[in-house]
Design an enzyme around this catalytic site. Structure first.
Site, PDB file in Angstrom:
ATOM      1  N   GLU A 148       0.855  -1.195   0.000  1.00 33.12           N
ATOM      2  CA  GLU A 148       0.000   0.000   0.000  1.00 33.12           C
ATOM      3  C   GLU A 148       0.890   1.244   0.000  1.00 33.12           C
ATOM      4  OE1 GLU A 148      -2.099   0.058   3.707  1.00 33.12           O
ATOM      5  OE2 GLU A 148      -3.547   1.593   3.096  1.00 33.12           O
ATOM      6  N   LYS A 182      -9.682   1.946  -1.753  1.00 38.93           N
ATOM      7  CA  LYS A 182      -9.861   1.250  -0.469  1.00 38.93           C
ATOM      8  C   LYS A 182     -11.215   1.576   0.166  1.00 38.93           C
ATOM      9  CE  LYS A 182      -7.181   0.495   3.822  1.00 38.93           C
ATOM     10  NZ  LYS A 182      -5.949   0.930   4.532  1.00 38.93           N
ATOM     11  N   CYS A 211      -5.009  -3.624   2.651  1.00 37.93           N
ATOM     12  CA  CYS A 211      -4.711  -3.567   4.086  1.00 37.93           C
ATOM     13  C   CYS A 211      -5.927  -3.840   4.970  1.00 37.93           C
ATOM     14  CB  CYS A 211      -4.056  -2.220   4.398  1.00 37.93           C
ATOM     15  SG  CYS A 211      -3.081  -2.260   5.953  1.00 37.93           S
TER      16      CYS A 211
END
Lengths: 267, 267
Positions: A38, A109, A147
């Site tokens: 990321e 995300k 993540c």
């Protein structure tokens, strides 16, 4: 096909330096699918929105996507990598997919972690999969999450239900639990997972975050095929057959997707 | 409050013997909530539908529910236990909840495993929670799922979203993965879990199933508080505060339920 993660330690805000460093670590890479962390070009723990604005880039068309396209062209690999995205006046914590055919798409995300919420807009496109081809001609379906999405079983599930054989998972993990959770995400969905985490630590406004490394690749039986150390640079490759993810008949009577009973599931 | 599992090895079809044996193991029990294995009165690996028919009982009103009510009355504990249920002409792989106030309700297993599908009807009532009170006056919310439900993250999620602080999980596990998956179910939902598994093995029509024991209790941080051996009888108790399950604010910016984004989840 060969799948891989690159774990390394980006330098805060040094986009060109991070791209150069990743390029050095990837030199001679022999893999079909390579996942980077990321926010791999910028670092994670932004000290201000201005710092983020200084490094965020449009996708495609920014320096990171261009460099990934050059790597994809040179190595014949597909790359999934986390980048700070600028789109109009918003910033997204995004992951880009770049294949030897060029730009494939972007994931923004969905589940933002901690102070990301003060910097980034939450993902507004949901979870998507990509139809890709390995160098040996094997077709596979790739899903992407980033993540903290690991915490929510719905993320990996949504990708698997769309047909993902492999989930690429660029990460900047600071919590300790993901390395033992990802095997369960792989198991419950019968998929391969590739978590590419960063190492090192960053300090912002007096708060230090230490990233846990431990990048890992899991198989559809929930086994860890390889896991990196907590620290250091690691480019590691595992040979898999993505077709192995598609047989979800775990007993003569149980297909783990056909056995789902959504009529009883709370959403 | 104190929560507990009873792991033991039922004898096939010996309902009275199994109730007596469990009663011996529970003598003097000091706990608020006690979970027994799946199908604890009958054994698991039925050799015929007739064998199942011989031991299945109505809930409430059968010998197992009556005995559980007697234990609840004697110990002031709530019991969750797996029983073969007969309802009209159908059989369900069920778990009954019996508190010191009497019969509380029944859960009919939603995700049937392996040859259970040839014997039992799938659960037709979904996932429910129960409002209960510990001996010290603490109120808590209990969810129930059975064995293979662990494989489907939607099961524990559905219970947690209904407010469960604790999930009781009567089991007859034969696959090896549940003991490492339950900590993740606990973590991702921030709940306590109590898996009560059986030990031993059973043979039906030439096929032997060996149950893995390893009953376990997990906390909302995904830690294993206690885990039993693979074999043998184990009545083990852990002191917890169910209120600890209710704070799902894992960082200043992240509440793991409020952070869910169902608009992007595939069902």
């Amino acid at each position: 096909m060969k799948i891989a993660y690159l774990q390394f330690t980006p330098s805060y805000l040094d986009v060109t330096g991070n791209l150069d460093r990743a390029g050095e670590l990837l030199a001679g890479a022999d893999a079909d699918l390579i996942v980077l962390p990321e926010l791999f070009t910028s670092g994670y723990h932004f000290r201000s929105t201005q710092d983020l604005a200084d490094v965020a880039e449009p996708i495609p068309g920014g320096p990171a996507t261009d460099r990934l396209a050059a790597w994809a062209d040179a190595t014949d690999a597909t790359f999934v990598a986390g980048i700070a995205e600028r789109s109009d006046d918003a910033f997204y914590n995004s992951a880009v997919v770049v294949s030897p055919n060029g730009y494939e798409g972007t994931y923004r995300k969905v589940h933002l972690y901690y102070k990301e919420k003060t910097l980034f807009a939450p993902g507004d496109d949901g979870f998507s999969v990509y139809e890709l081809t390995a160098r040996n001609g094997t077709s596979y379906t790739l899903g992407v999450m980033v993540c903290f999405d690991w915490y929510f079983p719905e993320a990996a599930r949504s990708l698997a239900l769309q047909g993902a054989d492999i989930i690429a998972h660029p990460s900047n993990l600071v919590r300790p639990d993901c390395p033992r959770a990802m095997p369960i995400r792989a198991l419950e969905n019968h998929i391969f997972t590739i978590t590419a985490n960063r190492a090192g630590s960053e300090t912002s406004n007096g708060e230090t975050l230490t990233f846990i490394g431990q990048s890992e690749i899991c198989d559809p039986d929930g086994h860890i095929l390889i896991r990196a150390d907590h620290t250091g640079d690691h480019f590691e490759t595992v040979k898999i057959d993505p077709v192995a993810a598609r047989d979800r008949q775990i007993t003569a009577h149980n297909h783990i997707f056909q056995d789902r009973r959504p009529e009883w599931y709370a959403l």
